[in-house]
Design an enzyme around this catalytic site. Structure first.
Site, mmCIF file in Angstrom:
data_model
loop_
_atom_site.group_PDB
_atom_site.id
_atom_site.type_symbol
_atom_site.label_atom_id
_atom_site.label_comp_id
_atom_site.label_asym_id
_atom_site.label_seq_id
_atom_site.Cartn_x
_atom_site.Cartn_y
_atom_site.Cartn_z
ATOM 1 N N ASN A 81 0.857 -1.187 0.000
ATOM 2 C CA ASN A 81 0.000 0.000 0.000
ATOM 3 C C ASN A 81 0.895 1.240 0.000
ATOM 4 O OD1 ASN A 81 -1.447 2.289 1.059
ATOM 5 N ND2 ASN A 81 -3.037 0.921 1.826
ATOM 6 N N GLY A 137 0.300 4.428 0.035
ATOM 7 C CA GLY A 137 -0.014 5.460 1.020
ATOM 8 C C GLY A 137 0.548 5.104 2.380
ATOM 9 N N LYS A 138 0.410 3.856 2.759
ATOM 10 C CA LYS A 138 0.931 3.393 4.045
ATOM 11 C C LYS A 138 2.457 3.438 4.050
ATOM 12 C CE LYS A 138 -1.338 0.085 5.996
ATOM 13 N NZ LYS A 138 -1.902 -1.246 6.375
ATOM 14 N N GLU A 180 -1.357 -14.168 2.867
ATOM 15 C CA GLU A 180 -2.773 -14.126 3.208
ATOM 16 C C GLU A 180 -2.908 -13.793 4.687
ATOM 17 O OE1 GLU A 180 -6.787 -16.946 3.041
ATOM 18 O OE2 GLU A 180 -4.845 -17.715 2.351
ATOM 19 N N ASP A 238 -0.453 -3.435 10.483
ATOM 20 C CA ASP A 238 -1.810 -3.870 10.197
ATOM 21 C C ASP A 238 -2.729 -2.889 10.901
ATOM 22 O OD1 ASP A 238 -3.297 -6.003 8.755
ATOM 23 O OD2 ASP A 238 -4.321 -6.145 10.673
ATOM 24 N N SER A 239 -3.558 -2.238 10.139
ATOM 25 C CA SER A 239 -4.355 -1.166 10.715
ATOM 26 C C SER A 239 -5.741 -1.159 10.103
ATOM 27 C CB SER A 239 -3.670 0.191 10.497
ATOM 28 O OG SER A 239 -3.351 0.378 9.135
ATOM 29 N N PHE A 256 -5.061 8.829 3.135
ATOM 30 C CA PHE A 256 -5.473 7.711 2.289
ATOM 31 C C PHE A 256 -6.491 6.893 3.072
ATOM 32 C CE2 PHE A 256 -1.996 6.248 4.861
ATOM 33 C CZ PHE A 256 -2.284 4.925 5.174
#
Length: 204
Positions: A16, A18-19, A46, A75-76, A161
């Site tokens: 990602n 943005g992340k 996964e 992880d958010s 984002f």
């Protein structure tokens, strides 16, 4: 915690962008050379765990194993009180295969309307960020941060984002989508988790 990085490189275990940008900005003062899992063409594991912390650990350890480098994962997600904590760990999945967060924000709003959550007091939510630092030969460490607020509609602002344009943090009249990035970095769930990470590193 000892943080000795080959070539001073750290893998951000995310595809990602943005992340990756936010994490890179938060890491900049530490002087690391940041590469993303996407840059290294690492596979996306996964996410099979039931918690933010579990998925963060899974992603960091997968990136560390695949790259041979220290890895930091995030992880958010957004947890909406009126929706029993949804979308939660499924926040990215609500955006669909194209990762269209306009779709995800619309889905959250539709669910809130269906639940009769129309007043600000009924639209409370919080962001959660679990960071995991995986170092070769050392136990992984997880740090969790949160920021509370409520949800607005329609979305406001082009910055940030994900769900940022609908999230208004407590004590503010503007959304994360309208907020200057430096202001967001000073108070966000990700910044909270990073502060804990930096504190742990400083005590090593």
């Amino acid at each position: 915690m000892q943080l000795e990085l080959p070539d001073n490189r750290l893998v951000v275990a995310s595809h990602n962008q943005g992340k990756v940008r936010e994490i890179s900005a938060l890491l900049a003062p530490l002087g690391f050379t940041v590469v993303s899992a996407g840059d290294l063409h690492l596979p996306e594991p996964e996410e099979t765990e039931a918690t933010f912390e579990g998925n963060a650990r899974l992603k960091a350890e997968a990136a560390m194993t695949a790259s041979g480098l220290a890895a930091l994962s995030d992880d958010s997600g957004l947890c909406v009180d009126a929706l029993d904590g949804a979308p939660g760990i499924y926040s990215a999945r609500w955006a669909g295969p194209d990762k269209d967060f306009a779709v995800a924000m619309r889905k959250v709003e539709d669910e809130l309307q269906s639940a009769g959550a129309t007043s600000p007091a009924a639209r409370t939510a919080h962001f959660v960020c679990a960071l995991c630092l995986a170092l070769p030969g050392q136990p992984s460490r997880v740090f969790t941060g949160k920021v509370h607020g409520d949800l607005v509609w329609p979305p406001r602002g082009e910055r940030g984002f994900g769900y940022d344009p609908v999230f208004r943090p407590d004590g503010h009249d503007i959304t994360f989508g309208e907020m200057d990035p430096d202001a967001k970095h000073a108070m966000s769930h990700r910044a909270n988790a990073f502060a804990q990470l930096v504190d742990a590193l400083s005590q090593s």
